[in-house]
Design an enzyme around this catalytic site. Structure first.
Site, mmCIF file in Angstrom:
data_model
loop_
_atom_site.group_PDB
_atom_site.id
_atom_site.type_symbol
_atom_site.label_atom_id
_atom_site.label_comp_id
_atom_site.label_asym_id
_atom_site.label_seq_id
_atom_site.Cartn_x
_atom_site.Cartn_y
_atom_site.Cartn_z
ATOM 1 C CD GLU A 1 -1.256 -2.171 2.407
ATOM 2 O OE1 GLU A 1 -2.132 -2.862 2.799
ATOM 3 O OE2 GLU A 1 -0.201 -2.183 2.125
ATOM 4 C CB CYS B 1 -1.211 0.352 4.562
ATOM 5 S SG CYS B 1 0.548 -0.247 5.057
#
Length: 161
Positions: free
Chosen positions: A59, A90
């Site tokens: 991510e 993330c």
């Protein structure tokens, strides 16, 4: 959740990136950032082991690529597709980047921060992304299970020698 053809297509792209990570010996997680016009503006896959950097989650890599491609940090017209539920780091990056929507495949009961272990979307930040999950869930789970079974088998073989 009803899986749209669009969500399935983009999750397939994220799964392709996850397979690249797996081929490198990384935990097989892939992510893409899609702008509201349908363009993929960022992609990433785990690179923590190969790059020796704890920050290099799929991510984070995809968000970084999207910011560079678009020339700014506000991803308010973006959807992030990721094969496994984002962790706390993330999820924080997603909130900070103002990502509009997150779609993930498999839940992560050990580290998941968008509904499984914790849910950052329940914290009253100034931005809360929409979250959908379960898109190609079985494929995403199978990839992770296969990777960890293989890893355990290699470790067992190494300890037996």
């Amino acid at each position: 959740m009803t899986q749209s053809e669009t969500d399935i297509r983009y999750m397939q792209a994220a799964l392709s990136l996850a397979r690249k990570a797996e081929a490198l010996g990384e935990v097989p997680i892939g992510a893409i950032v899609v702008w509201d016009d349908g363009r993929i503006v960022g992609e990433g896959y785990n690179a923590r082991e190969s790059e020796k950097n704890a920050l290099l989650h799929a991510e984070i890599m995809a968000i970084d690529a999207a910011c560079k491609a678009l020339g700014g940090w506000r991803l308010h017209k973006a959807t992030l597709y990721v094969t496994v539920e984002p962790c706390v780091m993330c999820a924080g990056a997603i909130v900070n980047a103002r990502i509009r929507r997150v779609v993930y495949g498999a839940k992560d009961p050990r580290f998941g921060a968008m509904g499984s272990l914790v849910d950052v979307t329940k914290i009253p930040f100034n931005h809360t992304p929409e979250v959908d999950h379960g898109v190609l869930e079985e494929d995403c789970e199978a990839l992770m299970k296969r990777f960890f079974l293989s890893l355990r088998a290699k470790r067992m073989k190494g300890s037996a020698e």
